[in-house]
Design an enzyme around this catalytic site. Sequence first.
Site, PDB file in Angstrom:
ATOM      1  N   LYS A 199      64.485 -38.214 -13.034  1.00 55.99           N
ATOM      2  CA  LYS A 199      64.617 -37.342 -14.322  1.00 55.99           C
ATOM      3  C   LYS A 199      65.737 -36.194 -14.183  1.00 55.99           C
ATOM      4  O   LYS A 199      66.122 -35.806 -12.950  1.00 55.99           O
ATOM      5  CB  LYS A 199      63.368 -36.734 -14.525  1.00 55.99           C
ATOM      6  CG  LYS A 199      63.211 -35.563 -15.448  1.00 55.99           C
ATOM      7  CD  LYS A 199      61.897 -35.033 -15.610  1.00 55.99           C
ATOM      8  CE  LYS A 199      62.002 -33.773 -16.884  1.00 55.99           C
ATOM      9  NZ  LYS A 199      60.654 -33.082 -16.553  1.00 55.99           N
TER      10      LYS A 199
ATOM     11  N   GLU B  38      55.305 -21.080 -21.037  1.00 57.94           N
ATOM     12  CA  GLU B  38      55.509 -21.700 -19.620  1.00 57.94           C
ATOM     13  C   GLU B  38      55.076 -20.806 -18.387  1.00 57.94           C
ATOM     14  O   GLU B  38      56.107 -20.096 -18.069  1.00 57.94           O
ATOM     15  CB  GLU B  38      56.336 -22.752 -19.325  1.00 57.94           C
ATOM     16  CG  GLU B  38      56.100 -23.697 -17.954  1.00 57.94           C
ATOM     17  CD  GLU B  38      57.196 -24.496 -17.850  1.00 57.94           C
ATOM     18  OE1 GLU B  38      57.340 -25.238 -16.666  1.00 57.94           O
ATOM     19  OE2 GLU B  38      58.132 -24.848 -18.621  1.00 57.94           O
TER      20      GLU B  38
END
Length: 468
Positions: A221, A270
């Site tokens: 990723k 977050e």
Amino acid sequence: MSIIQDIKIGGSFDKALAKAKAEGIPVLYSAVQKVSHVNPLSFYSKGISLYNGERFFWKDKENNTKIAGLGSTYMLRNDSEDSRYTSIENEWKRLISNAVIESDREIGGTGPLLFGGFSFDPSVPRSKEWSDFSHGIFQMPTFMLTVTGQECYLTTNILCTSQDDEGLLNIMEKKQEELLGQKEAGTSNLKLVETTEIAPEEWKEALEEVVSQLKNGDMEKVVLARKMLMSFKDRPLSDNVIQNLWNEQQDSFIFSLEVANSCFLGASPERLVKKAGEDILSTCLAGSIARGGNPEEDYKLGESLLHDDKNLYEHNLVVDMIREVLKQYCSEIDMPDKPELMKVRDIQHLYTPVKGKAYQETSILNVIARLHPTPALGGVPREKAMKTIKHAEKMDRGLYAAPVGWMDSYGNGEFAVAIRSGLIHKDEAYLFSGCGVVADSTAESEYRETQIKFKPMFRALGGNTDGL
């Protein structure tokens, strides 16, 4: 006007002054006073005349803690690629080891406190818009308002030197009275002139090249970000933007850090890490989808996200990494088996909280140094992903997608991951947005995701999001 309810400033000031003269070193005097309730945004705005370019603001995701800081009694900066975390921590410990703190009890988020953050990648050449910032930058305010639960506290920080006398305390008391008593300053309108997406087609081409590398098995990723430029008639005031974010993003961390002619600010969903005593909390947030136009559509989109292989794979990469890092610093770890949904105004995410009990010697910067960047903002494996990001993005992220938050002298602190954010620099604003890229990603779908993620800051800066 706020009424100070306890502890008159200056009770131990003579002690700090005598220590500075005897030892020949600056000594911090920090006094915490309980005050009747003050709106932290109003306090922030009141400080613009005295402390423009030296202010910060913080609101946590749960709306339990709000902190507004004015002035800069002490600034810590570090531009090292390898030692910025340890250098900042060592200097902070040295400063507070000699401090004289006047408070009736230890209250998290009061007293000597640093607010700031670290850049995403200190090896990237600094661009002109980030010229006011360092790769590690933290401010200890002169005056700080902390609202925790239903209680409100004012901290005053004074750095005493061997040349100072009691007249310094009188000056500080007058400034304190002025800040608590004056009317809130008026703020100007956000006069947007032009909006420019920075090289979107080139970004899509770079993303496709990264997908090819992922398909070859080079990495699992990579997170790619891009930026947008907004130009204004006058320099936008952070006060206006924070107020808009507060109104529209109540379920997010809201932060602002002014440095000279710039201000980095945003509304992030977050949490990177929170430390309260021995309790540690981190967040795994990766995998996202749009909100629906009605409850039924929103539910269907959320359910599809919960069962989407691409997003679950991306999310689990983050979960595995954060769990392994916290195991090194915690005696026990607690986390659910499956992710749930976190819904904010424009987007919904896969979300897994991770809780732990920290070992006594663990500091919040220890954990941050190992967590940043998580796979949610960098990639897997980390080093290869970081090199790929540098090559593909060809931009300086600055503090975007990096740790931003606070830590106090008692060992408490909280840092968000600075996404959904932007940088005001003079009469321009740079907005940042990113997406997780895996082997089955497509350029158009990831581009649309970044468009959604631009919306909170774009709207807060006075832009019309109908075209996004």
